[in-house]
Design a protein around this motif. Structure first.
Motif, PDB file in Angstrom:
ATOM      1  N   GLY A   1       4.943   6.503  -1.455  1.00 61.80           N
ATOM      2  CA  GLY A   1       4.714   5.106  -1.181  1.00 61.80           C
ATOM      3  C   GLY A   1       3.514   4.483  -1.920  1.00 61.80           C
TER       4      GLY A   1
ATOM      5  N   CYS B   1      11.932   6.284  -9.240  1.00 61.84           N
ATOM      6  CA  CYS B   1      10.863   6.851  -8.397  1.00 61.84           C
ATOM      7  C   CYS B   1      11.001   8.361  -8.258  1.00 61.84           C
ATOM      8  CB  CYS B   1      10.897   6.219  -7.013  1.00 61.84           C
ATOM      9  SG  CYS B   1       9.605   6.893  -5.938  1.00 61.84           S
TER      10      CYS B   1
ATOM     11  N   CYS C   1       6.975   1.151  -0.027  1.00 62.80           N
ATOM     12  CA  CYS C   1       6.238   0.398  -1.056  1.00 62.80           C
ATOM     13  C   CYS C   1       6.654  -1.072  -0.953  1.00 62.80           C
ATOM     14  CB  CYS C   1       6.624   0.868  -2.459  1.00 62.80           C
ATOM     15  SG  CYS C   1       6.502   2.631  -2.712  1.00 62.80           S
TER      16      CYS C   1
ATOM     17  N   MET D   1      17.348   4.724  -5.344  1.00 60.68           N
ATOM     18  CA  MET D   1      16.400   3.853  -4.645  1.00 60.68           C
ATOM     19  C   MET D   1      17.106   2.562  -4.252  1.00 60.68           C
ATOM     20  SD  MET D   1      13.574   5.557  -4.577  1.00 60.68           S
ATOM     21  CE  MET D   1      12.325   4.371  -4.056  1.00 60.68           C
TER      22      MET D   1
ATOM     23  N   HIS E   1       0.444   1.308 -11.647  1.00 63.73           N
ATOM     24  CA  HIS E   1       1.627   1.829 -12.341  1.00 63.73           C
ATOM     25  C   HIS E   1       2.295   0.657 -13.052  1.00 63.73           C
ATOM     26  CE1 HIS E   1       6.005   3.510 -11.564  1.00 63.73           C
ATOM     27  NE2 HIS E   1       5.774   3.298 -12.838  1.00 63.73           N
TER      28      HIS E   1
ATOM     29  N   LYS F   1       1.112   0.487  -7.038  1.00 66.88           N
ATOM     30  CA  LYS F   1       1.791  -0.308  -8.067  1.00 66.88           C
ATOM     31  C   LYS F   1       1.697  -1.797  -7.728  1.00 66.88           C
ATOM     32  CE  LYS F   1       6.250  -0.788 -10.415  1.00 66.88           C
ATOM     33  NZ  LYS F   1       6.278   0.027 -11.619  1.00 66.88           N
TER      34      LYS F   1
ATOM     35  N   GLN G   1       7.605  -2.578  -3.500  1.00 71.71           N
ATOM     36  CA  GLN G   1       8.641  -2.660  -4.533  1.00 71.71           C
ATOM     37  C   GLN G   1       9.197  -1.257  -4.731  1.00 71.71           C
ATOM     38  OE1 GLN G   1       5.107  -3.407  -5.694  1.00 71.71           O
ATOM     39  NE2 GLN G   1       5.080  -1.197  -5.489  1.00 71.71           N
ATOM     40  N   TYR G   2      10.479  -1.173  -5.048  1.00 77.10           N
ATOM     41  CA  TYR G   2      11.069   0.137  -5.284  1.00 77.10           C
ATOM     42  C   TYR G   2      11.540   0.246  -6.731  1.00 77.10           C
ATOM     43  CZ  TYR G   2      10.760   0.928  -0.299  1.00 77.10           C
ATOM     44  OH  TYR G   2      10.277   1.088   0.975  1.00 77.10           O
ATOM     45  N   CYS G   3      11.023   1.264  -7.409  1.00 74.53           N
ATOM     46  CA  CYS G   3      11.346   1.492  -8.818  1.00 74.53           C
ATOM     47  C   CYS G   3      12.561   2.423  -8.892  1.00 74.53           C
ATOM     48  CB  CYS G   3      10.174   2.164  -9.524  1.00 74.53           C
ATOM     49  SG  CYS G   3       8.583   1.464  -9.092  1.00 74.53           S
TER      50      CYS G   3
ATOM     51  N   VAL H   1      10.738   8.309  -0.351  1.00 81.29           N
ATOM     52  CA  VAL H   1      10.287   6.916  -0.370  1.00 81.29           C
ATOM     53  C   VAL H   1      11.472   5.953  -0.309  1.00 81.29           C
ATOM     54  CG1 VAL H   1       9.197   5.169  -1.850  1.00 81.29           C
ATOM     55  CG2 VAL H   1       8.111   7.405  -1.545  1.00 81.29           C
TER      56      VAL H   1
HETATM   57  S1  SF4 Z   1       7.288   4.827  -8.323  1.00 80.70           S
HETATM   58 FE1  SF4 Z   1       5.593   4.383  -6.915  1.00 80.70          FE
HETATM   59  S2  SF4 Z   1       5.750   2.172  -6.496  1.00 80.70           S
HETATM   60 FE2  SF4 Z   1       7.668   2.813  -7.414  1.00 80.70          FE
HETATM   61  S3  SF4 Z   1       8.985   3.250  -5.659  1.00 80.70           S
HETATM   62 FE3  SF4 Z   1       8.033   5.190  -6.220  1.00 80.70          FE
HETATM   63  S4  SF4 Z   1       6.197   5.363  -4.988  1.00 80.70           S
HETATM   64 FE4  SF4 Z   1       6.886   3.222  -4.883  1.00 80.70          FE
END
Ligand code: SF4
Length: 469
Positions: free
Chosen positions: A214, A167, A160, A75, A282, A245, A162-164, A173
């Motif tokens: 997303g 993910c 999104c 990510m 989340h 999130k 923010q990017y985790c 995403v």
């Molecule tokens: S876990 Fe959810 S908020 Fe985080 S990057 Fe993925 S889709 Fe986006």
């Protein structure tokens, strides 16, 4: 008297002071409360992170981060100020020990992963894959996954706020990274969303729609409101869940007048039509639950929607102890009125082995948290088994702890098995991280891995699995 394993204490929520961070020392309360300011000051690269944290962080940390971004990250980096501010909340970067605390910080560990966080022996499981849940295979129209008989997942957009790092939709995403090109939707957005509504009208067996991505907070509000209004017009839909999130990462967005007024309109229509709208967020760590997050959650409940629920992800070093999970659940429940709902095991995507727990660990955590929270707010630990779906972690039909393979069965057919008469008799496999296994199990995987690595990582460049030490 002997103390209980977990001792509950109500902890007041506190917004960490962003002015301790050199880059935001002059930011006013009004600016901080602005969703637009938050979006335009997200940290997207190392240069921007350095500008926020100043010179207090060791250079070695930035080098560690750069290496990760070059060879491991699935990510790209995108962290709103609200989330940066919850990292190491008690220290300023100039304070002694800040870099060590940043390395250890649970929010940093999944939002800004560094190379040294990850496993070098098994960075990925040999069965890891992009789209590890095979959601795209189950698309009935582009972005609409029909995996369960009565419910669908609508991926309305691929971005999104923010990017985790972990993910599960890393396939789709976010922006490309040096090791991952992202899948692209081929249909224009409005054509896709229109096709989703048409499918739902034609399939009245579906009663429940998860509107996700997303993150729905990245869809312009008028478009999201129109899509949810269209869902409310489908007679068979009884539950609508909006996945965001950003309720935690960018609570300022959910506090804007436009969004609050729009949610009120949707909630009023939903009530008239006997449909439940809920927000699913989340949150993975108690320190993410701040007064602003609580305010946003309560503002949403005040619009008249049914509930705000949390679906966290079990991540080692983030929330992998019962104390961390219970602290998080009580912070959500007591002050933010967010219902603890699920904790998913981290899915088998590439380069996630350092985050993933074994099934036995998740079962143990479920046992350890029972009895402290009200029953209605006791979250379930879930394993999302490829081609099966969500299962409670105690539902495995067999568990080979030597090889770390659990076996699962299912009680419905997914879209890809409509004509498969053996789908309900078959066992489906899920895999524990290999480094957790006894030596004999690790040797078995080393012997087996070469073929699997070649087959399963065709689309993700990764370093080869090393020979046993
Ligand atoms: S876990 Fe959810 S908020 Fe985080 S990057 Fe993925 S889709 Fe986006």
């Amino acid at each position: 008297m002997i103390e209980q394993p977990y001792v509950y204490r109500h902890a007041e929520l506190a917004e960490p002071d962003w002015r301790r961070l050199p880059g935001w020392a002059a930011v006013t309360t009004q600016e901080w409360a602005s969703a637009q300011w938050q979006r335009s000051h997200c940290v997207k690269n190392i240069r921007q992170l350095r500008a926020v944290l100043g010179d207090g962080v060791d250079e070695a940390f930035y080098a560690d981060l750069a290496r990760d971004q070059a060879v491991r990250a699935t990510m790209s980096m995108l962290v709103p100020p609200q989330m940066i501010n919850t990292m190491v909340p008690q220290l300023a970067p100039a304070d002694p020990g800040f870099t060590e605390a940043l390395y250890a910080d649970p929010v940093r560990r999944y939002m800004i992963p560094v190379f040294s966080d990850r496993r070098t022996d098994w960075p990925s499981h040999p069965h890891a894959s992009r789209d590890s849940l095979h959601e795209a295979e189950m698309w009935v129209v582009e972005g609409l996954t029909h995996r369960y008989p009565t419910k669908v997942l609508a991926e309305v957009l691929p971005t999104c706020p923010q990017y985790c790092g972990h993910c599960t939709r890393m396939d789709l995403v976010g922006n490309p990274t040096p090791i991952v090109d992202k899948h692209k939707f081929t249909l224009a957005r409005d054509d896709r969303l229109g096709a989703m509504i048409a499918y739902l009208k034609a399939n009245p067996g579906v009663r429940d729609v998860v509107v996700s991505g997303g993150d729905v907070a990245n869809l312009p509000w008028p478009r999201l409101e129109a899509f949810v209004a269209d869902l409310l017009d489908v007679d068979s839909i009884r539950d609508i869940r909006l996945a965001t999130k950003a309720l935690m990462g960018l609570p300022q967005y959910w506090l804007t007048d436009e969004v609050r007024a729009g949610m009120e309109r949707l909630a009023a229509t939903a009530r008239q039509r006997d449909v439940s709208i809920a927000i699913h967020t989340h949150v993975n760590s108690a320190q993410s639950v701040t007064p602003l997050v609580a305010k946003a959650s309560k503002a949403m409940l005040e619009t008249g929607i049914r509930d705000v629920r949390n679906q966290g992800v079990l991540l080692r070093g983030v929330n992998s102890s019962a104390d961390q999970l219970l602290d998080l659940c009580f912070a959500l429940l007591d002050d933010a009125k967010i219902m603890p709902y699920y904790f998913y095991m981290c899915d088998m995507i590439p380069n996630a082995e350092h985050w993933r727990l074994g099934l036995g660990e998740a079962q143990q955590l479920q046992h350890q948290i029972m009895g402290y929270l009200p029953g209605f707010a006791t979250p379930r630990m879930l394993c999302d088994v490829p081609y099966v779906g969500k299962r409670w972690v105690h539902q495995a039909s067999r568990y080979d702890i030597e090889r770390g393979i659990s076996y699962w069965t299912k009680n419905y057919r997914t879209a890809v098995e409509a004509d498969d008469e053996h789908a309900l008799d078959r066992e489906y496999e899920y895999y524990d991280p290999i480094y957790l296994l006894p030596e004999s199990g690790q040797e078995w995987w080393h012997a087996k891995s070469a073929d699997l690595v070649a087959a399963d990582r065709a689309s993700v460049r990764a370093e080869p699995v090393p020979a046993p030490a």
